[in-house]
Motif scaffolding. Structure first.
Motif, PDB file in Angstrom:
ATOM      1  N   ASP A 335       0.832  -1.209   0.000  1.00 57.50           N
ATOM      2  CA  ASP A 335       0.000   0.000   0.000  1.00 57.50           C
ATOM      3  C   ASP A 335       0.864   1.256   0.000  1.00 57.50           C
ATOM      4  OD1 ASP A 335      -2.255  -1.545  -0.050  1.00 57.50           O
ATOM      5  OD2 ASP A 335      -2.965  -1.006   1.958  1.00 57.50           O
ATOM      6  N   GLN A 393      -6.050  -0.425  -6.947  1.00 58.77           N
ATOM      7  CA  GLN A 393      -5.644  -1.423  -5.960  1.00 58.77           C
ATOM      8  C   GLN A 393      -5.588  -0.830  -4.554  1.00 58.77           C
ATOM      9  OE1 GLN A 393      -5.469  -4.548  -6.481  1.00 58.77           O
ATOM     10  NE2 GLN A 393      -5.461  -4.628  -8.712  1.00 58.77           N
ATOM     11  N   LEU A 394      -5.041   0.382  -4.451  1.00 57.44           N
ATOM     12  CA  LEU A 394      -4.946   1.024  -3.140  1.00 57.44           C
ATOM     13  C   LEU A 394      -6.337   1.321  -2.588  1.00 57.44           C
ATOM     14  CD1 LEU A 394      -3.304   2.360  -0.870  1.00 57.44           C
ATOM     15  CD2 LEU A 394      -3.272   4.462  -2.248  1.00 57.44           C
ATOM     16  N   SER A 397      -7.846  -1.819  -1.280  1.00 63.10           N
ATOM     17  CA  SER A 397      -7.227  -2.220  -0.017  1.00 63.10           C
ATOM     18  C   SER A 397      -7.747  -1.384   1.152  1.00 63.10           C
ATOM     19  CB  SER A 397      -5.703  -2.085  -0.126  1.00 63.10           C
ATOM     20  OG  SER A 397      -5.077  -2.388   1.096  1.00 63.10           O
ATOM     21  N   VAL A 398      -7.871  -0.081   0.945  1.00 56.08           N
ATOM     22  CA  VAL A 398      -8.341   0.810   2.009  1.00 56.08           C
ATOM     23  C   VAL A 398      -9.797   0.508   2.357  1.00 56.08           C
ATOM     24  CG1 VAL A 398      -8.833   3.208   2.602  1.00 56.08           C
ATOM     25  CG2 VAL A 398      -6.698   2.630   1.438  1.00 56.08           C
TER      26      VAL A 398
END
Length: 406
Positions: A335, A393-394, A397-398
């Motif tokens: 991340d 993607q980030l 993930s968050v």
């Protein structure tokens, strides 16, 4: 987190800065003029090997390697390497002098981490010595290669060999006259699960059927001598022992390769931006317009102040990502790596653009490195994954983190 530099790194910074002052900066414009001259495309500046010998003798060699590889590496951590890569970023061509330039760094890490003993002896050793250069062939013109499952190049088993067919482009390093080996990503099993279809294989550049179609320019810059090539692979045949790690391991290797590669780019971007800020400040202190020195205009001071803030923010985020990579591994740091890969290129573009504006006509011409800095930073919003993929993607993930906790 403790980002204070150790005495070891302070010493290396001092030595590297001294090397720049004595050997790099005095010939900077000469090298750029040589590389930009079409008559010299795909030739190496004659003084390069001498500089590399001097860097090696000074102990400024293979600084990027995260682990100790005997006499060929000082065994620095990612956090320790960051300020050194930043210094190299101040001059675009300088990384090769210290054997720290892409794509060689990523390819060396792949071979060091995943290569067989035979592969390491044949290819890693000469790369670590700086005797040869290499290329990385992943991106393809026919498909959106930001989704690597789209990659169509086939790697088909045939007896004791693999036969490779496909077309690659933006193959960095492929034009260099010293490029002797390529790492190629392609499909060994199109029917396997999505992330088990791909493999990586070593292909010598002189292998029959590997044809360089053309060099590709980036906003008019050819980045000679290493360049970016479009390459056709037409029934290229190599022995099975050239496969790295095993069939279906390509994604695993790519993740191990791209994490360090991405943050190395960000480290160098900090150096580009820092030098651009320094140049803008010097220009602002020298130029007079409408009866006032540039530095006395409030608008100029605001631009300088914003640049200083943005550089320091990106520098700290880079160090944070490097620190987590060292302590918890690339996967746990993904991340933070994604964040800095999103932030650093755009930060550098902002800072360089302000420096160009302060320089006026000189900023877009060949007499400063600013124009090439701008092109390099813009390209890095695409290289090693475009901004949109990292943000996708980030963001995922968050959301997963906070929705599962909430």
């Amino acid at each position: 987190m403790d980002f204070d530099y150790t005495d070891k790194i302070k010493d290396l910074q001092e030595k590297l800065n001294a090397f720049f002052d004595e050997h790099i900066l005095p010939v900077e414009r000469e090298v750029y003029a040589f590389n930009y001259n079409p008559k010299n495309y795909w030739k190496r500046w004659p003084g390069l090997d001498d500089l590399k010998d001097k860097a090696k003798a000074a102990g400024l060699w293979n600084l990027f390697l995260p682990k100790n590889y005997g006499e060929l590496s000082p065994g620095l951590t990612n956090l320790e390497y960051a300020p050194l890569a930043e210094i190299m970023g101040r001059v675009l061509w300088s990384s090769e002098v210290f054997n720290c330039s892409a794509p060689d760094t990523g390819n060396m890490e792949v071979l060091a981490k995943y290569g067989s003993s035979e592969q390491q002896q044949k290819w890693l050793k000469p790369l670590l010595n700086g005797d040869i250069r290499s290329a990385f062939l992943m991106t393809e013109p026919q498909v959106a290669s930001s989704d690597a499952t789209n990659i169509e190049t086939s790697i088909r088993a045939d007896g004791d060999d693999y036969v490779i067919n496909g077309r690659k482009w933006w193959s960095s390093g492929g034009m260099d006259p010293h490029c002797k080996i390529a790492i190629i990503m392609g499909k060994t099993d199109p029917e396997a699960p999505r992330h088990k279809q791909q493999s990586m294989i070593l292909v010598p550049m002189d292998t029959k059927g590997l044809k360089i179609i053309r060099p590709l320019s980036v906003f008019g810059f050819y980045d000679s001598p290493e360049g970016h090539a479009e390459i056709v692979l037409d029934n290229v045949r190599v022995p099975k022992k050239n496969l790295i790690l095993g069939e279906g391991r390509g994604f695993e290797i790519a993740q191990g390769r791209l994490g360090p590669g991405r943050i190395h780019h960000c480290m160098r971007l900090i150096g580009m931006a820092q030098r651009s800020l320094e140049m803008a400040s010097q220009r602002a202190a020298e130029r007079i317009a409408f009866g006032k020195t540039f530095k006395d205009y409030s608008s100029i001071r605001q631009e300088i102040a914003k640049s200083k803030c943005e550089i320091e923010q990106a520098r700290l985020l880079t160090l944070s990502a490097a620190d987590k990579m060292d302590k918890h591994g690339n996967k746990e740091a993904k991340d933070l790596i994604g964040m800095i890969k999103i932030v650093a290129p755009q930060m550098a573009l902002n800072v360089i653009d302000r420096a160009i504006q302060i320089h006026g006509g000189m900023g877009v011409g060949p007499d400063t490195p600013l124009a090439h800095f701008f092109v390099a930073a813009r390209m890095l919003r695409l290289a090693d994954g475009p901004d949109e993929v990292h943000m996708y993607q980030l963001g995922k993930s968050v959301i997963n983190k906070y929705s599962s906790e909430g």
